[in-house]
Design a protein around this motif. Structure first.
Motif, mmCIF file in Angstrom:
data_model
loop_
_atom_site.group_PDB
_atom_site.id
_atom_site.type_symbol
_atom_site.label_atom_id
_atom_site.label_comp_id
_atom_site.label_asym_id
_atom_site.label_seq_id
_atom_site.Cartn_x
_atom_site.Cartn_y
_atom_site.Cartn_z
ATOM 1 N N MET A 230 0.803 -1.257 0.102
ATOM 2 C CA MET A 230 -0.058 0.078 -0.100
ATOM 3 C C MET A 230 0.933 1.283 0.018
ATOM 4 S SD MET A 230 -2.955 -1.130 2.679
ATOM 5 C CE MET A 230 -4.150 -0.196 2.130
ATOM 6 N N GLN A 231 1.994 1.106 0.194
ATOM 7 C CA GLN A 231 2.910 2.269 0.375
ATOM 8 C C GLN A 231 2.897 3.208 -0.828
ATOM 9 O OE1 GLN A 231 4.629 3.360 2.862
ATOM 10 N NE2 GLN A 231 5.335 5.415 1.506
ATOM 11 N N GLY A 232 2.926 2.682 -2.114
ATOM 12 C CA GLY A 232 2.782 3.506 -3.551
ATOM 13 C C GLY A 232 1.591 4.216 -3.465
ATOM 14 N N ALA A 233 0.326 3.471 -3.116
ATOM 15 C CA ALA A 233 -0.900 4.095 -3.065
ATOM 16 C C ALA A 233 -0.960 5.542 -2.321
ATOM 17 C CB ALA A 233 -2.127 3.413 -3.040
ATOM 18 N N LEU A 234 -0.357 5.124 -0.997
ATOM 19 C CA LEU A 234 -0.460 6.223 0.061
ATOM 20 C C LEU A 234 0.674 7.294 -0.224
ATOM 21 C CD1 LEU A 234 -0.083 3.815 3.256
ATOM 22 C CD2 LEU A 234 -2.042 5.457 2.676
ATOM 23 N N ALA A 235 1.751 6.908 -0.910
ATOM 24 C CA ALA A 235 2.626 8.243 -1.213
ATOM 25 C C ALA A 235 1.974 8.839 -2.608
ATOM 26 C CB ALA A 235 3.874 7.486 -1.827
#
Length: 297
Positions: A232-237
């Motif tokens: 989920m890191q990419g979507a949160l970034a």
């Protein structure tokens, strides 16, 4: 060493030839993905929108990326352990059908026999779980891709560590089993219960305060959080890049268990890896000790 290698080949071949064990292990992640998308997708989607202030709006692509990340993190966190138990049931079947007695009266060292079960389970589970990871990444690519190469690398590392954890845990539990009935009972309990206690089915943040504290003593919880962070890191970034306030993102990460708090102190990613790594070493050591004690009896 040649004996151990021969036994590893034997155990691996038997697992893949046993259509019951193999297909159960193989199709479980695929079935879970379909079930998660069908029944949990809308629930996760509503959860994201409800945790956002009214003044904040997200594009449909980001929401789908967040939902996909949460879905596959839940699936992989559960599958790495449950598939390890399925793969390791060969050790119990050898006891149930008497094969283990034949192996023990042969010139096979007990250490080589124990090692063969562990390594064969590890290899079989890795093949299935890495395949499941590939399927999950293909699903994310279809619905909303925001993951970087770094995220993918760490995702595979997380899967590897959770498979090591599941293999060690299943080896210890299966060490005490000896009948088909016990296999069925343990398989049912693990399949039904592990997803809840590791925070895969329901975020830990939705549990009561007392249960949250108990679950945070379980290493599987940190494995789930690691996978969730990297899926989920990419979507949160991307949310941050679009101007979503940092406090809103942190609140969302808290609700998703990307952030874990042990008695009020946040547990960072490095500490999660350390907890999981130490647990794996302790469980492997315990498995070795149990086999050593059995040799001396």
């Amino acid at each position: 060493m040649n004996t151990a290698f021969t036994l590893i080949k034997r155990n691996s071949k038997l697992f893949f030839k046993d259509k019951g064990m193999f297909f159960t292990s193989l199709i479980t992640p695929a079935i879970l993905l379909v079930l998660y998308v069908t029944f949990l997708g809308n629930l996760y989607r509503d959860g994201f929108t409800s945790n956002l202030p009214d003044s904040v709006t997200l594009s449909e692509d980001i929401i789908e990326g967040l939902v996909a990340g949460q879905l596959i993190s839940s699936l992989l966190a559960v599958s790495c352990v449950t598939v390890a138990f399925c793969s390791n049931f060969l050790m119990v079947q050898d006891k149930a059908n008497g094969t283990i007695r034949d192996l023990r009266i042969s010139p096979v060292k007990p250490a080589a026999l124990s090692l063969s079960y562990y390594v064969a389970t590890l290899l079989s589970t890795l093949i299935i779980c890495f395949s499941a990871t590939g399927i999950c990444l293909a699903y994310v690519a279809i619905v909303g891709w925001y993951m970087s190469l770094k995220d993918i690398f760490f995702l595979f590392l997380d899967v590897l560590l959770l498979v090591l954890f599941g293999t060690a845990l299943s080896s210890i539990i299966n060490f005490f089993l000896s009948t088909q009935e016990q296999i069925s009972a343990v398989g049912t309990i693990i399949s039904a219960g592990y997803g809840f206690i590791c925070g895969a089915y329901m975020p830990i943040s939705s549990f009561g305060e007392g249960l949250q504290k108990i679950v945070l003593f379980l290493p599987g919880t940190y494995g789930t959080s690691l996978i969730r962070n990297h899926t989920m890191q990419g979507a949160l970034a991307e949310m941050q890049n679009q101007g979503i306030p940092a406090e809103v993102i942190e609140k969302l990460k808290d609700s998703l268990d990307c952030n874990l708090y042990f008695f009020g102190s946040q547990v960072n990613i490095g500490t999660m890896y350390m907890i999981l790594g130490i647990t794996i070493l302790v469980l492997i050591g315990l498995y070795i000790l149990l086999n050593k004690l059995k040799e001396n009896i």
